[in-house]
Scaffold this active site. Structure first.
Site, PDB file in Angstrom:
ATOM      1  CB  SER A  69      52.597  55.660  22.208  1.00 22.94           C
ATOM      2  OG  SER A  69      53.585  56.622  21.890  1.00 22.94           O
ATOM      3  CE1 TYR A 111      56.183  52.485  24.693  1.00 22.81           C
ATOM      4  CE2 TYR A 111      56.047  54.286  23.106  1.00 22.81           C
ATOM      5  CZ  TYR A 111      55.635  53.693  24.285  1.00 22.81           C
ATOM      6  OH  TYR A 111      54.675  54.298  25.052  1.00 22.81           O
TER       7      TYR A 111
END
Length: 258
Positions: free
Chosen positions: A151, A161
């Protein structure tokens, strides 16, 4: 001699996509199948995986749904064996499964310990487990491709995350070094703001942070998952045979690395 477009074909190849019942997983699975691969959509949601595979099969594509807990080595081994039994082997693994929208939206200092452990186990260890499960079949078939979904958030200061995805960037480089001599290329795709339901749950369209991020992106601000497919097919196909150990950003220029 094959044409340039032929080098993006995956005829005769077998691909496994984890998180295959999810939004991006289904897009990835269809693209790989349309390029000629037999595809296993693997997901903790076994029913969802089977339904997604049936949708592909109804369109004349070769697909199978399978349940897998990517954090459990025996479950991943069973999924790999099921794939080999159905299609003869494994050539491509897309480690797409991850926790994102489910993660509590709190400062990392306030994140409960069990969530810290859970995210790292799913988003990092799960990819390692699945790579280990497919390794033997890839070696037997003369090599393979492992593509990790990371990501743009990996390169931003922030929550768990992003921490997990940056760890997976490091895992990608490490696996590329250890598996490259066996003919297995390992790379990663780092998407920016993807226009789908999980992404909008994680960062709503009207959230001030989304507008601020968009303002910092010099190119296309956001895109549907289909805009990731050029990179996916490049890394999975003969056209990407010389690419190994890389993380490729697909984000409109949000993240730039010299």
């Amino acid at each position: 001699m094959s044409s340039t477009l032929d080098r993006l074909r995956l005829d005769g190849k077998v691909a496994v996509v984890t998180g295959g019942a999810g939004a991006i997983g289904q897009v990835y699975g269809r693209a790989l199948a349309e390029a000629g691969a037999s595809v296993v959509l693997a997901d903790l949601n076994g029913e969802g995986a089977e339904q997604a595979a049936k949708t592909l099969a109804d369109d004349g594509l070769r697909a199978l749904g399978a349940r897998v807990d990517i954090t459990d080595r025996s479950s991943a081994a069973e999924m790999a064996a099921q794939t080999v039994d159905a299609f003869g082997g494994i050539d491509i693994l897309v480690n797409n499964a991850a926790l994102m929208a489910e993660i509590p939206q709190v400062d990392i200092l306030d994140l409960p310990e069990d969530w810290f452990d859970r995210v790292m186990r799913v988003n990092v260890f799960g990819a390692v487990v699945c790579a280990g499960a497919v390794k033997a079949s890839m070696v037997e078939r003369g090599g393979g491709r492992i593509i990790n979904q990371v990501s743009a958030g990996a390169f931003m200061g922030g929550g768990i995350y992003g921490v997990s995805k940056l760890a997976l960037v490091n895992v990608t480089a490490g696996l590329a070094r250890s598996l490259g001599p066996l003919g297995i290329n390992v790379n990663a795709v780092a998407p920016g703001l993807v226009e789908n339901e999980p992404g909008l749950r994680s960062l709503p369209a009207d959230h001030p942070a989304r507008a601020a991020l968009a303002a910092s992106i010099p190119g296309k601000k956001s895109a549907p998952a289909e805009d990731l497919l050029g990179t996916l097919l490049l890394l999975a196909s003969p056209a990407g045979a010389w690419i190994n150990g890389q993380t490729i950003s697909v984000d409109g220029g949000w993240v730039t690395r010299l």
